[in-house]
Design a protein around this motif. Structure first.
Motif, PDB file in Angstrom:
ATOM      1  N   ILE A 132     -73.550  40.800  16.123  1.00  0.00           N
ATOM      2  CA  ILE A 132     -72.238  40.494  15.860  1.00  0.00           C
ATOM      3  C   ILE A 132     -71.759  41.342  14.333  1.00  0.00           C
ATOM      4  O   ILE A 132     -70.761  41.621  14.023  1.00  0.00           O
ATOM      5  CB  ILE A 132     -72.284  39.053  15.045  1.00  0.00           C
ATOM      6  N   MET A 133     -72.689  41.757  13.691  1.00  0.00           N
ATOM      7  CA  MET A 133     -72.538  42.569  12.552  1.00  0.00           C
ATOM      8  C   MET A 133     -71.993  43.912  13.326  1.00  0.00           C
ATOM      9  O   MET A 133     -71.076  44.668  12.628  1.00  0.00           O
ATOM     10  CB  MET A 133     -73.796  43.195  11.697  1.00  0.00           C
ATOM     11  N   ASN A 134     -72.606  44.507  14.230  1.00  0.00           N
ATOM     12  CA  ASN A 134     -72.283  45.704  14.985  1.00  0.00           C
ATOM     13  C   ASN A 134     -70.861  45.490  15.545  1.00  0.00           C
ATOM     14  O   ASN A 134     -69.872  46.311  15.098  1.00  0.00           O
ATOM     15  CB  ASN A 134     -73.154  46.204  16.035  1.00  0.00           C
ATOM     16  N   GLU A 135     -70.501  44.401  15.991  1.00  0.00           N
ATOM     17  CA  GLU A 135     -69.066  44.020  16.472  1.00  0.00           C
ATOM     18  C   GLU A 135     -68.088  44.028  15.317  1.00  0.00           C
ATOM     19  O   GLU A 135     -66.917  44.386  15.248  1.00  0.00           O
ATOM     20  CB  GLU A 135     -69.001  42.642  16.924  1.00  0.00           C
ATOM     21  N   ALA A 136     -68.509  43.875  14.212  1.00  0.00           N
ATOM     22  CA  ALA A 136     -67.513  43.611  13.014  1.00  0.00           C
ATOM     23  C   ALA A 136     -67.398  44.799  12.258  1.00  0.00           C
ATOM     24  O   ALA A 136     -66.898  45.083  10.969  1.00  0.00           O
ATOM     25  CB  ALA A 136     -68.053  42.355  11.948  1.00  0.00           C
ATOM     26  N   SER A 137     -67.795  45.863  12.531  1.00  0.00           N
ATOM     27  CA  SER A 137     -67.923  47.466  12.006  1.00  0.00           C
ATOM     28  C   SER A 137     -66.560  47.695  11.874  1.00  0.00           C
ATOM     29  O   SER A 137     -66.368  48.449  10.849  1.00  0.00           O
ATOM     30  CB  SER A 137     -68.738  48.377  12.814  1.00  0.00           C
ATOM     31  N   GLN A 138     -65.606  47.239  12.611  1.00  0.00           N
ATOM     32  CA  GLN A 138     -64.310  47.584  12.205  1.00  0.00           C
ATOM     33  C   GLN A 138     -63.502  46.718  11.341  1.00  0.00           C
ATOM     34  O   GLN A 138     -62.093  46.953  11.253  1.00  0.00           O
ATOM     35  CB  GLN A 138     -63.392  47.952  13.322  1.00  0.00           C
ATOM     36  N   ASN A 139     -64.052  45.761  10.908  1.00  0.00           N
ATOM     37  CA  ASN A 139     -63.451  44.580  10.242  1.00  0.00           C
ATOM     38  C   ASN A 139     -64.211  44.225   8.843  1.00  0.00           C
ATOM     39  O   ASN A 139     -65.187  43.711   8.852  1.00  0.00           O
ATOM     40  CB  ASN A 139     -63.485  43.403  11.253  1.00  0.00           C
ATOM     41  N   LYS A 140     -63.701  44.932   7.895  1.00  0.00           N
ATOM     42  CA  LYS A 140     -64.372  44.621   6.776  1.00  0.00           C
ATOM     43  C   LYS A 140     -64.480  43.517   6.035  1.00  0.00           C
ATOM     44  O   LYS A 140     -63.352  42.811   5.994  1.00  0.00           O
ATOM     45  CB  LYS A 140     -63.796  45.536   5.500  1.00  0.00           C
ATOM     46  N   ASN A 141     -65.735  42.987   5.461  1.00  0.00           N
ATOM     47  CA  ASN A 141     -65.939  41.749   4.889  1.00  0.00           C
ATOM     48  C   ASN A 141     -65.396  40.790   5.588  1.00  0.00           C
ATOM     49  O   ASN A 141     -64.583  39.661   5.317  1.00  0.00           O
ATOM     50  CB  ASN A 141     -65.273  41.598   3.320  1.00  0.00           C
ATOM     51  N   LYS A 142     -65.777  40.593   6.798  1.00  0.00           N
ATOM     52  CA  LYS A 142     -65.483  39.221   7.733  1.00  0.00           C
ATOM     53  C   LYS A 142     -66.571  38.381   8.128  1.00  0.00           C
ATOM     54  O   LYS A 142     -66.362  37.412   8.778  1.00  0.00           O
ATOM     55  CB  LYS A 142     -64.947  40.043   9.033  1.00  0.00           C
ATOM     56  N   VAL A 143     -67.926  38.795   7.760  1.00  0.00           N
ATOM     57  CA  VAL A 143     -69.107  38.037   8.472  1.00  0.00           C
ATOM     58  C   VAL A 143     -69.794  37.421   7.339  1.00  0.00           C
ATOM     59  O   VAL A 143     -70.581  38.229   6.579  1.00  0.00           O
ATOM     60  CB  VAL A 143     -69.907  38.678   9.528  1.00  0.00           C
ATOM     61  N   VAL A 144     -70.163  36.185   7.171  1.00  0.00           N
ATOM     62  CA  VAL A 144     -70.700  35.456   6.110  1.00  0.00           C
ATOM     63  C   VAL A 144     -71.962  35.076   6.868  1.00  0.00           C
ATOM     64  O   VAL A 144     -71.888  34.343   8.073  1.00  0.00           O
ATOM     65  CB  VAL A 144     -70.080  34.476   5.290  1.00  0.00           C
ATOM     66  N   VAL A 145     -73.021  35.314   6.621  1.00  0.00           N
ATOM     67  CA  VAL A 145     -74.577  34.672   7.187  1.00  0.00           C
ATOM     68  C   VAL A 145     -74.849  33.516   6.267  1.00  0.00           C
ATOM     69  O   VAL A 145     -75.088  33.578   5.350  1.00  0.00           O
ATOM     70  CB  VAL A 145     -75.560  35.980   6.664  1.00  0.00           C
ATOM     71  N   GLY A 146     -75.030  32.583   7.217  1.00  0.00           N
ATOM     72  CA  GLY A 146     -75.574  31.288   6.934  1.00  0.00           C
ATOM     73  C   GLY A 146     -76.808  30.930   6.771  1.00  0.00           C
ATOM     74  O   GLY A 146     -77.504  31.099   7.889  1.00  0.00           O
ATOM     75  N   LEU A 147     -77.758  30.421   5.883  1.00  0.00           N
ATOM     76  CA  LEU A 147     -78.939  30.249   5.986  1.00  0.00           C
ATOM     77  C   LEU A 147     -78.961  28.689   5.639  1.00  0.00           C
ATOM     78  O   LEU A 147     -78.150  27.945   4.895  1.00  0.00           O
ATOM     79  CB  LEU A 147     -79.753  30.982   4.902  1.00  0.00           C
ATOM     80  N   ASN A 148     -80.063  27.910   6.342  1.00  0.00           N
ATOM     81  CA  ASN A 148     -80.372  26.635   6.276  1.00  0.00           C
ATOM     82  C   ASN A 148     -81.368  26.135   5.349  1.00  0.00           C
ATOM     83  O   ASN A 148     -82.388  26.755   5.688  1.00  0.00           O
ATOM     84  CB  ASN A 148     -80.402  25.968   7.762  1.00  0.00           C
ATOM     85  N   LEU A 149     -81.202  25.133   4.675  1.00  0.00           N
ATOM     86  CA  LEU A 149     -82.317  24.331   3.760  1.00  0.00           C
ATOM     87  C   LEU A 149     -82.574  22.995   4.282  1.00  0.00           C
ATOM     88  O   LEU A 149     -83.456  22.557   3.930  1.00  0.00           O
ATOM     89  CB  LEU A 149     -81.699  24.435   2.353  1.00  0.00           C
ATOM     90  N   LEU A 150     -81.740  22.240   5.285  1.00  0.00           N
ATOM     91  CA  LEU A 150     -81.929  20.994   5.703  1.00  0.00           C
ATOM     92  C   LEU A 150     -83.090  21.242   6.862  1.00  0.00           C
ATOM     93  O   LEU A 150     -83.113  22.102   7.596  1.00  0.00           O
ATOM     94  CB  LEU A 150     -80.732  20.603   6.295  1.00  0.00           C
ATOM     95  N   GLN A 151     -83.825  19.817   6.850  1.00  0.00           N
ATOM     96  CA  GLN A 151     -84.873  19.748   7.684  1.00  0.00           C
ATOM     97  C   GLN A 151     -83.872  19.825   9.115  1.00  0.00           C
ATOM     98  O   GLN A 151     -83.022  19.047   9.196  1.00  0.00           O
ATOM     99  CB  GLN A 151     -85.817  18.470   7.638  1.00  0.00           C
ATOM    100  N   SER A 152     -84.574  20.285  10.078  1.00  0.00           N
ATOM    101  CA  SER A 152     -83.914  20.440  11.361  1.00  0.00           C
ATOM    102  C   SER A 152     -84.459  19.879  12.558  1.00  0.00           C
ATOM    103  O   SER A 152     -85.818  20.094  12.449  1.00  0.00           O
ATOM    104  CB  SER A 152     -83.533  21.875  11.690  1.00  0.00           C
ATOM    105  N   ALA A 153     -83.638  19.415  13.451  1.00  0.00           N
ATOM    106  CA  ALA A 153     -84.157  18.878  14.873  1.00  0.00           C
ATOM    107  C   ALA A 153     -84.663  19.869  15.640  1.00  0.00           C
ATOM    108  O   ALA A 153     -85.456  19.797  16.697  1.00  0.00           O
ATOM    109  CB  ALA A 153     -83.390  17.868  15.320  1.00  0.00           C
ATOM    110  N   GLU A 154     -84.396  21.242  15.275  1.00  0.00           N
ATOM    111  CA  GLU A 154     -84.433  22.210  16.112  1.00  0.00           C
ATOM    112  C   GLU A 154     -85.935  22.935  15.768  1.00  0.00           C
ATOM    113  O   GLU A 154     -86.062  24.011  16.498  1.00  0.00           O
ATOM    114  CB  GLU A 154     -83.255  23.169  16.192  1.00  0.00           C
ATOM    115  N   GLY A 155     -86.416  22.399  14.655  1.00  0.00           N
ATOM    116  CA  GLY A 155     -87.798  22.992  14.517  1.00  0.00           C
ATOM    117  C   GLY A 155     -87.849  23.732  13.017  1.00  0.00           C
ATOM    118  O   GLY A 155     -86.825  23.992  12.326  1.00  0.00           O
TER     119      GLY A 155
END
Length: 977
Positions: free
Chosen positions: A195-218
């Protein structure tokens, strides 16, 4: 851009300044704030946003629900947007939201896998609709949370990927790049690059979210285990690698509450460098001691003399939800938090049952270095219980070389671990790693084993009839010692020998319990509970073992049954003048152990909704509120102290989801998934003073409180409108939840009546004798009748009822009706758990009848722990036009909701056999003044959910915590003779 989510909106009222200060400290300049229209006033939004903007922090209105993916729910989206726009128009510029942020997550809908393309297209259409509406107001921006794999999906016309369209269309997107490492295979960088590569023509459009909560997904989807320091380190790596992408706009941390919690944990760890004075150690003749048996008391060395002490403390388990004890899942942060809370509760001693991982001892040492009065340790050594009992539970000889050698090795490992001089290799179900932290100055005693199997004692004694008393260098047996007591003396002597290799001595003991106590119980109905005895008085310490020897027992008030029926105990009055059989037993046991310290190593009652035994004085094994739990435990502590004991260690610190008990274990299948869900009917899960409840936070839970904001933010929820009311259904790891919201008027059960049928698998009946005149459109297994306080309960189809099948049909313990095995008869029975079969009392010469308990009775109450009217056993609550109900999964036949399994019809399956359920069909018939709300039959609502392999959970101090904190203040020294 650095962003974070705030889901618990009321925090902007209770800790506004703390949020702003935290954001500034961590350079947060964007907050996604969840909108709570019901419980947060406009003025609170205004104040918070104004202060945030003054500190350079913009605030976006956060909303969303998986059902917002569907065009049929567009009205909810419109209502949300209308509220934001109306709010912004009504306030000043500095008090306005800067944007709208959506967390919709269409992929969590139960139908996603089967209908992905259609749901995706509807979701895109809804985003496009919302974007068009927001563009009419240039002051508002629009952003959306999306999974990192969204580039794999294309628009309906296949012109471009969904993610590329979103990046181009919206002001920004936040990628849920939930991993626990930035670099490496399947790390954050690898999964966001497309997605970063897809956004190459769109400046400052992608925020990367990181998780701190215990997750049911592992665990690999969250930085929870790595903590704040690990997060900071990885954020630096993330920034360094993504700066080169023009589309990179920054990162977001999910979420504020967990981020703050991990920062506070980090501070606690760093404060550990501020060392307190060391624990005073007595040294004489090449021996080091901090505790010893002194004149019949247990005493601690204060640097100059020996002070008699009364050990008031707690037992600590070895696991967390989703795990079993052998997995040893608690983290260093868990231990540090627990130690701090234990001290807050005025605990002096912590008892553990076995060798824990190195991080436990490291954390204890780290914590105690900051304490003027350290938290002391009683180290348990796990005995080879399974080998001693044998697969057939008929008992094995304790002197069997393999058993004895295994126990000796465990003893050696434990001593070396406590002294910080061993590396234990990985072994299934046991702790391993490098032990380099010496906690022997904080150790005040050793306790061998847990509870001895009576048949093991009998077999060992029978096989060695002429064994001479064991004479060890440090621990020895007397002439009266039985062979099994000789074996215990041998094991304790081995422990002492291992300790002396380090020049240390600590008091030693083994655990005993009422089943193998040295007293006679002539009115005990079960022979095995008074078949053999183990007498601690038949062991003693030699003059070489200065630390001494003490006795330790597990003493609960409700089992064995002689506590209810032993005639002399039913008239005993405790120190307050109250008749108290528990205190009577304590008196007799104390009288037998003259001259040595005696400690109650376990006692307590659970705050569970289910029950296993009745106990005298109302001290039952279950069905207590948290307040009752605290009061009963405090009263038993008083009994123990007043009867002259030397310590009382409460069971237990935290609730444990993996636990089982005899009257529910056969209904919890498969057993290996028991830790994945919380069963309120299993009393063993609820002994803690720390509640362990579903949801990453308390604010994630549905509370029975008459408010609906908690329902509005549920990801998994199904809602349907019926004549006269709306029905919503949701769930968590403990309950299925129902909310019925009237269109007009309030709930009044002097007039209203509800008959709610539940269908979980094929079979059942469309009629119920308890609900005459009603025909359900589906075959049901369960019927919930709501008719107000004292007259609301769950019934079970007789052919599906495990209770009458097992104890009536199979075991013949009470009368059984041959119609019960016919599901289509529509016979519905009370939902019951067995407590005791019929018992014959040898001394009284009478039979006590079969005992069971109707657990299907539904009790009203407030479930919010912050409310003065809180009732931890509440099942439903009605306020105004809102009725909320929570039903433990097992009451609906679920043997494991995490894998959606229920038991089959037992007469057909010839047993309790699990099978997969497609979900829960819910059908409501509503009446007012004996007239139905509608002449049309209601259409059943099918509630489905995604299976989970790791539960969410959070901790909370129960009401019993504060009660016991105050009670513990009174105990320090033993009672004067």
């Amino acid at each position: 851009m650095i962003a974070t989510w705030i889901w618990n909106t009321q925090l902007i009222v209770t800790e506004r300044e703390e949020i702003i200060a935290f954001a500034k400290q961590h350079d947060v300049n964007l907050i996604y704030l969840h909108i709570d229209q019901q419980n947060v006033a406009d003025q609170d939004y205004r104040s918070f946003i104004e202060e945030a903007k003054a500190s350079g922090i913009r605030v976006d209105a956060l909303g969303g629900d998986p059902v917002w993916s569907l065009v049929s729910h567009r009205k909810s989206i419109t209502d949300f947007l209308n509220w934001v726009q109306a709010y912004n128009k009504s306030v000043g510029e500095e008090e306005r939201f800067s944007g709208v942020h959506l967390d919709i997550e269409p992929h969590v809908l139960p139908e996603w896998n089967d209908n992905k393309e259609e749901i995706k297209n509807e979701w895109v259409a809804n985003i496009e609709y919302l974007s068009t509406e927001i563009n009419k107001d240039p002051a508002l921006e629009l952003s959306v949370d999306i999974p990192f794999w969204m580039y794999e999906l294309s628009l309906a016309d296949k012109s471009e990927s969904v993610s590329k369209w979103l990046v181009r269309t919206l002001d920004h997107v936040t990628l849920m790049a939930y991993r626990d490492m930035v670099e490496g295979p399947n790390g954050v960088l690898e999964i966001v690059i497309p997605i970063m590569n897809e956004a190459s023509q769109n400046k400052n459009k992608v925020v990367v979210g990181l998780n701190l909560l215990q997750s049911a997904e592992g665990e690999n989807t969250t930085f929870y285990e790595e903590g704040h320091d690990g997060l900071e380190e990885q954020l630096t790596i993330l920034e360094d690698n993504l700066e080169k992408f023009s589309g990179y706009a920054g990162y977001a941390v999910h979420d504020y509450e967990k981020w703050k919690e991990l920062v506070e944990k980090s501070k606690v760890q760093k404060n550990a460098s501020q060392k307190a004075k060391p624990m005073p150690v007595f040294e004489d003749g090449g021996k080091k001691l901090v505790a010893k048996v002194d004149g019949g008391d247990i005493a601690l060395y204060n640097g100059q003399a020996w002070d008699p002490v009364f050990w008031v403390g707690i037992n600590l388990g070895a696991t967390t939800p989703g795990h079993y004890p052998g997995e040893l899942s608690p983290t260093r942060e868990d231990y540090l938090r627990w130690f701090s809370q234990m001290k807050e509760m005025n605990n002096k001693v912590i008892r553990i049952y076995t060798i824990l991982p190195p991080i436990f001892y490291e954390a204890l040492h780290e914590f105690n270095e900051t304490q003027e009065e350290p938290l002391l340790l009683l180290q348990g050594i796990w005995s080879p219980d399974e080998a001693l009992a044998g697969e057939d539970r008929k008992g094995r000889d304790a002197f069997t070389p393999a058993i004895t050698n295994d126990f000796r090795q465990e003893i050696k490992d434990a001593v070396q671990a406590v002294h910080g001089e061993v590396t234990l290799q990985e072994r299934y179900g046991r702790a391993s790693g490098e032990y380099r932290t010496d906690v022997s100055p904080y150790l005040v005693g050793w306790i061998l084993g847990t509870e001895w199997h009576p048949y093991t004692v009998q077999v060992t004694n029978a096989l060695h009839p002429d064994m001479p008393p064991y004479q060890g260098k440090y621990i020895m047996a007397t002439e009266k010692a039985s062979p099994f007591e000789n074996w215990l003396a041998f094991m304790l002597d081995c422990l002492a020998e291992e300790e002396m290799k380090y020049g240390w001595q600590h008091p030693v003991s083994f655990t005993n319990w009422l089943t193998t106590d040295p007293l006679s119980h002539p009115n005990e109905p079960l022979a095995q509970e008074d078949m053999v005895s183990i007498d601690p008085m038949n062991l003693k310490a030699s003059a070489e073992w200065t630390a001494g020897y003490f006795a330790a027992y597990h003493i609960y008030p409700y089992y064995p049954d002689f506590l209810r029926y032993e005639e002399k105990y039913q008239t005993y009055r405790d120190s307050s003048g109250k008749i108290d059989p528990y205190a009577g037993y304590l008196r007799d046991l104390r009288a037998h152990h003259k001259g040595i310290p005696l400690v109650v190593a376990e006692y307590g009652v659970p705050s569970s909704r289910g029950m296993t035994h009745y106990g005298p004085s109302g001290r039952n094994q279950g069905m207590h509120t948290e307040k009752e739990q605290g009061e009963i435990n405090a009263d038993m502590l008083r009994n123990i102290y007043e009867e002259g004991y030397d310590g009382a260690l409460l069971f237990a610190w935290q609730d444990e989801w993996f636990k089982f008990t005899w009257n529910t274990i056969d209904l919890e299948l498969p057993w290996e998934r028991r830790a994945m869900w919380n069963n309120p009917l299993t009393n063993e899960e609820k002994f803690g003073v720390i509640a362990v409840e579903p949801g990453n936070y308390a604010s994630d839970q549905i509370m029975l409180d008459g408010k609906t904001n908690d329902w509005e933010k549920r990801f998994q929820r199904v809602k349907r409108s019926y004549p006269g009311f709306d029905l919503s259904v949701s769930h968590d790891e403990a309950y299925l939840f129902l909310m019925l919201k009237k269109h007009e008027g309030d709930w009044d059960f002097s007039k209203d009546r509800l008959d709610i049928g539940f269908d979980t698998l094929s079979g059942g009946s469309r009629t119920a004798d308890k609900a005459p005149g009603i025909t359900f459109s589906q075959d049901i297994e369960f019927l919930l009748q709501m008719q107000g306080e004292g007259n609301s309960r769950i019934f079970v189809n007789s052919a599906y009822d495990q209770h009458t099948w097992l104890y009536g049909y199979i075991k013949g313990m009470f009368p059984w009706d041959e119609r019960y095995n016919q599901a289509n008869k529509g016979l519905f029975l009370p939902w019951k758990l067995t407590l005791n079969k019929a018992l014959y009392l040898p001394q009284s010469k009478k039979t006590v009848p079969f005992e069971d308990l109707e657990v299907g009775i539904m009790k009203p109450g407030m479930a919010d722990p912050e409310d003065p009217a809180f009732n931890s056993l509440a099942d439903w609550y009605a306020k105004g036009n809102v009725l909320e109900i929570r039903i433990p999964w097992m009451l609906l036949g679920f043997t494991d909701p995490s894998s959606k399994q229920v038991w089959k019809y037992p007469y057909e399956a010839n047993g309790i056999v699990p099978t997969e359920s497609q979900g829960v069909g819910v059908e409501v018939f509503a009446h007012s003044n004996h007239k139905p709300y509608s002449t049309e039959a209601p259409k059943p609502l099918l509630y489905q959910w995604k299976q989970w392999d790791l539960p969410t959970y959070h901790e909370r101090k129960k009401q019993s915590f504060e009660i016991l904190r105050k009670a513990y203040e009174a105990y320090g020294k033993p009672k004067a003779d």
